[in-house]
Write an enzyme that holds these catalytic residues in place. Sequence first.
Site, mmCIF file in Angstrom:
data_model
loop_
_atom_site.group_PDB
_atom_site.id
_atom_site.type_symbol
_atom_site.label_atom_id
_atom_site.label_comp_id
_atom_site.label_asym_id
_atom_site.label_seq_id
_atom_site.Cartn_x
_atom_site.Cartn_y
_atom_site.Cartn_z
ATOM 1 N N LYS A 77 78.543 -94.230 -57.931
ATOM 2 C CA LYS A 77 79.453 -95.492 -57.770
ATOM 3 C C LYS A 77 80.396 -95.777 -59.005
ATOM 4 O O LYS A 77 79.831 -95.755 -60.298
ATOM 5 C CB LYS A 77 78.906 -96.782 -57.294
ATOM 6 C CG LYS A 77 79.948 -97.472 -56.736
ATOM 7 C CD LYS A 77 79.024 -99.029 -56.152
ATOM 8 C CE LYS A 77 80.048 -100.059 -55.708
ATOM 9 N NZ LYS A 77 79.278 -101.074 -55.510
ATOM 10 N N SER A 152 80.991 -102.815 -50.941
ATOM 11 C CA SER A 152 81.803 -102.406 -51.746
ATOM 12 C C SER A 152 81.547 -100.665 -52.012
ATOM 13 O O SER A 152 82.523 -100.122 -52.426
ATOM 14 C CB SER A 152 81.939 -102.998 -53.174
ATOM 15 O OG SER A 152 80.767 -103.050 -53.827
ATOM 16 N N SER A 176 76.409 -104.824 -51.106
ATOM 17 C CA SER A 176 77.248 -103.367 -51.054
ATOM 18 C C SER A 176 76.502 -102.007 -51.014
ATOM 19 O O SER A 176 77.256 -101.189 -51.150
ATOM 20 C CB SER A 176 78.023 -103.751 -52.328
ATOM 21 O OG SER A 176 79.025 -104.513 -52.368
HETATM 22 N N1 GLN Z 1 80.822 -107.953 -49.697
HETATM 23 C C1 GLN Z 1 80.257 -108.984 -50.941
HETATM 24 C C2 GLN Z 1 81.484 -109.313 -51.537
HETATM 25 O O1 GLN Z 1 82.561 -109.202 -51.142
HETATM 26 C C3 GLN Z 1 79.308 -108.215 -51.716
HETATM 27 C C4 GLN Z 1 79.619 -107.166 -52.516
HETATM 28 C C5 GLN Z 1 78.642 -106.473 -53.368
HETATM 29 O O2 GLN Z 1 77.519 -106.605 -53.070
HETATM 30 N N2 GLN Z 1 79.200 -106.081 -54.416
HETATM 31 O O3 GLN Z 1 81.265 -110.059 -52.599
#
Ligand code: GLN
Length: 498
Positions: A77, A152, A176
């Site tokens: 990532k 994400s 994410s």
């Molecule tokens: N979807 C969540 C957010 O937008 C979690 C994102 C993540 O775990 N990086 O913050």
Amino acid sequence: MIRSSAVEMASALAKGEITSVALTQLHFDRIASVDTDVHAFLHLDTDGALAQAAAVDAKRAKGEKLSPLAGIPLALKDVLVQKGIPTTCGSKILEGWRPPYDSTVVTNLKNNDIIILGKTNMDEFAMGSSTENSAYGPTHNPWDLSRIPGGSGGGSAAALAAFEAPLAIGTDTGGSIRQPAAVTGTVGVKPTYGGVSRYGLVAFSSSLDQAGPCARTVLDTALLHEAIAGHDPRDSTSINAPVPNVVAAAKSGDVKGMKIGVVKELNGDGYQPGVRARFDESLELLAKAGAEIVEVSCPNFEYALAAYYLIAPSECSSNLARFDAMRYGLRVGDVDGASAEEVMNLTREVGFGREVKRRIILGTYALSSGYYDAYYGSAQKVRTLITQDFTSAFTKADVLVSPTCPTTAFKIGEKSNDPLAMYLNDIATIPVNMAGIGGMSLPSGVADEDGLPVGFQIMSPVMKDERMYLVGAALEAALLSKWGAPILSKAPSLGGLA
Ligand code: GLN
């Protein structure tokens, strides 16, 4: 070969049936043929990966003792730094930046001779649930290219589902790793907070961020978990304790006599029928495998989402202050007579996307004097209550379970103008981050109404990560007999990508 598990690839490497260079090249060929459609990768390090693979082959030829995943390709990532390799975090503001050092995760991968193919697409600074917030365009779900791969870490999950890599690294602040795993039919684990070093993980919300392993099977995920985990003196929140025995647990899969707690508050209305059906069926399979299913209540989970959207933006508003046009990447408006402040403002205006700006503004507001106690302070109190809910639930059950997310993969564009609808994706994953415990998502089948994969979430207490692997392995085995093949093979469009 590219459709095999990492364990099968490792065995082929050990038997000399294939070299790591050939295996790596097969994956680059696959990427060349499908990634224009999927867009899982932002950057490929072809030369570096092939050189690393050649070095592993040479070690093997000399009869050196190698780690279990030596020579296996991985997708990283783009929020973890790798020396000399572009790291954008899905943002324009970091365009052109090449970090001068390796994150500890990358160091551990290299020490285990795992081959890093390249960097994967993500929502900008890991803020999002669909990978649509990437400044470099969305990633497409390999099950149906018109749908999101989650976020994400949508790039990492899509790379696994499209057979572009057998292993991937994600990061999970509120879901994410787990939500992308759920909607792509792959496995993803958020380890206990502090289990994997955050050194060199570009910070979104430091008290919640955690890197973790992603793969197509529970055992592959466990092997990668052990490769990247462990104490790191360079991360002050790193736990100084032995890594939980996750590989042994994934190999055992024996859940006889284990208590599995269904969280009442994560098992109500609001789930798509197919998500519900697969969840109930998985509980039956676990009961058949010898586990005892109990119900537990976590009454404060109701406030988890609201508290998360105060804490995470607050920390992000502070963490993202470092992108000041002076130190990293982009600089805009640096003309004669422009003040440093003007350059900074213009660069942040142009360099950050809408969602990142929304979070910085929310967080700055929540932290401002006069509002601090009402917003940030209250959210921290809720966080403590959530942790207490978990502590009490874990006196009644060894692990807790829920569906990973309310729906299967939605269409690209469907929720991009509705932040609240997007945030609701993480309703079941966020409590885990708030308490710093471990969470896994593994595929529990496909939904009858749309044929898309459904995720099953397993949560385990702090530093008891092996428990989620035990339950995950048991469920994976039971589902394999039920469905007759891995869930990923039920994806019709994957044939089209081949
Ligand atoms: N979807 C969540 C957010 O937008 C979690 C994102 C993540 O775990 N990086 O913050």
